[in-house]
Write an enzyme that holds these catalytic residues in place. Structure first.
Site, PDB file in Angstrom:
ATOM      1  N   TYR A  53       0.843  -1.204   0.000  1.00  0.00           N
ATOM      2  CA  TYR A  53       0.000   0.000   0.000  1.00  0.00           C
ATOM      3  C   TYR A  53       0.874   1.249   0.000  1.00  0.00           C
ATOM      4  O   TYR A  53       1.743   1.393   0.849  1.00  0.00           O
ATOM      5  CB  TYR A  53      -0.913   0.051   1.236  1.00  0.00           C
ATOM      6  CG  TYR A  53      -1.929  -1.057   1.359  1.00  0.00           C
ATOM      7  CD1 TYR A  53      -2.215  -1.926   0.301  1.00  0.00           C
ATOM      8  CD2 TYR A  53      -2.609  -1.265   2.559  1.00  0.00           C
ATOM      9  CE1 TYR A  53      -3.138  -2.946   0.438  1.00  0.00           C
ATOM     10  CE2 TYR A  53      -3.545  -2.287   2.694  1.00  0.00           C
ATOM     11  CZ  TYR A  53      -3.797  -3.121   1.639  1.00  0.00           C
ATOM     12  OH  TYR A  53      -4.715  -4.128   1.780  1.00  0.00           O
ATOM     13  N   LEU A 219     -21.897  -0.039  -1.116  1.00  0.00           N
ATOM     14  CA  LEU A 219     -22.827  -0.229   0.005  1.00  0.00           C
ATOM     15  C   LEU A 219     -22.984   1.024   0.877  1.00  0.00           C
ATOM     16  O   LEU A 219     -23.703   1.003   1.870  1.00  0.00           O
ATOM     17  CB  LEU A 219     -22.389  -1.428   0.850  1.00  0.00           C
ATOM     18  CG  LEU A 219     -22.391  -2.758   0.092  1.00  0.00           C
ATOM     19  CD1 LEU A 219     -21.806  -3.877   0.942  1.00  0.00           C
ATOM     20  CD2 LEU A 219     -23.800  -3.123  -0.371  1.00  0.00           C
TER      21      LEU A 219
END
Length: 316
Positions: A53, A219
């Protein structure tokens, strides 16, 4: 706050995990430090990162997220307040990849240096390495635990068969065993985890720390049409969910969120937390305001009717 044990590791964590894949990518170091402070101030402790990352960010080379977390640990002095989970194995450029003894030993030292700590709480294989025997990988992890550099180990992006084989190799050779799995799991992507992994995790008492818990933002309810996809750099990954099943899930989330006066994201995370065997879902935040909404999921108790509605809407 409720604590859940990661497998049989003895490490107990809060039921929501802060994802740090956005650190050094969509938010800078100053914003990242503010989110880390707010996260710990809210009584939470589990932070997910990885050496890779955020290689995908412009000008990045990997290690940015760990570096920011390390700077925060040094500045805040809060190492004993958090559980750091990082990962190894994904390509970091050149020949830096995989789960060989040589590479893991190099990678763990690099992660420890970036994190500015002398131990990693949870060290996870980031993906299968088909070129390295599982025995070699697990012997290496076992030695790191004995050296005190790692407290527990886990696996991510691994097949169900490989997971079972790894557990058997550890058992047969008296080595450290994977204590948790990090699978993709959310209201939209349910089938693979529930069919392939959940039975193994429940039977073997493995912790489960789910990623893409908000389905790349779908979501949260902010993506309702293709026009909305341009709102975020992650929008492209949401297009496939704009279908009848996806809209049915959003409608159920909208209903419950309105009834409980919380966001759709809060409900989505609470649904995962309510699933037996789940340790903590991972979600990232790009602002403290956004983080505060996600944290509310740890106190939200969905009724059996709400869970049933979500289960039916997301049926596969």
């Amino acid at each position: 706050m409720e604590k859940r044990e990661i497998g049989s590791s003895g490490i107990k964590v809060s039921p929501f995990c802060l994802g740090s894949n956005v650190f050094g990518w969509t938010i800078d170091e100053k914003q990242s430090l503010a989110i880390l402070d707010s996260f710990v101030d809210a009584g939470l402790d589990l932070i997910d990162t990885a050496d890779v990352y955020s290689t995908w960010g412009a000008g990045n080379k990997g290690g940015e997220s760990e570096t920011i977390i390390g700077n925060w640990l040094k500045k805040s002095g809060k190492r004993d307040k958090v559980v750091i989970a990082t990962k190894v194995g994904k390509p970091m450029g050149s020949d830096k990849k995989g789960l060989s003894r040589k590479y893991i030993n190099e990678a763990v030292e690099a992660s420890l240096k970036r994190l500015q700590t002398d131990y990693i709480d949870l060290y996870q294989s980031h993906e299968d390495d088909l070129h390295t025997p599982l025995l070699e990988t697990l012997e290496t992890f076992d030695k790191l635990i004995k050296q005190g550099k790692v407290r527990a180990i886990g696996a991510s992006n691994i097949s169900g068969e490989s997971l079972k084989e790894a557990l058997q190799v550890s058992r047969d050779n008296d080595l450290a065993v994977y204590q948790c799995l990090q699978p993709e799991y959310n209201l939209y992507q349910r089938e693979k985890y529930e069919k392939e992994f959940e039975p193994i995790c429940r039977e073997r008492n493995l912790g489960v720390i789910s990623y893409y818990s908000l389905a790349s933002g779908f979501l949260t309810g902010k993506y309702r049409s293709e026009h909305d996809l341009s709102q975020s750099v992650r929008g492209g990954g949401v297009k496939k969910m704009l279908n009848p099943r996806g809209y049915k899930i959003l409608a159920a989330l909208d209903k419950i969120a309105a009834e409980m006066d919380v966001t759709q994201a809060t409900v989505s995370l609470a649904w995962i937390m309510a699933r037996p065997g789940i340790t903590a879902p991972i979600a990232s935040a790009t602002s403290t305001k956004q983080l505060n909404e996600l944290v509310k999921s740890t106190a939200l108790r969905l009724s059996s009717d709400a869970i049933d509605l979500l289960n039916k809407a997301s049926k596969y």
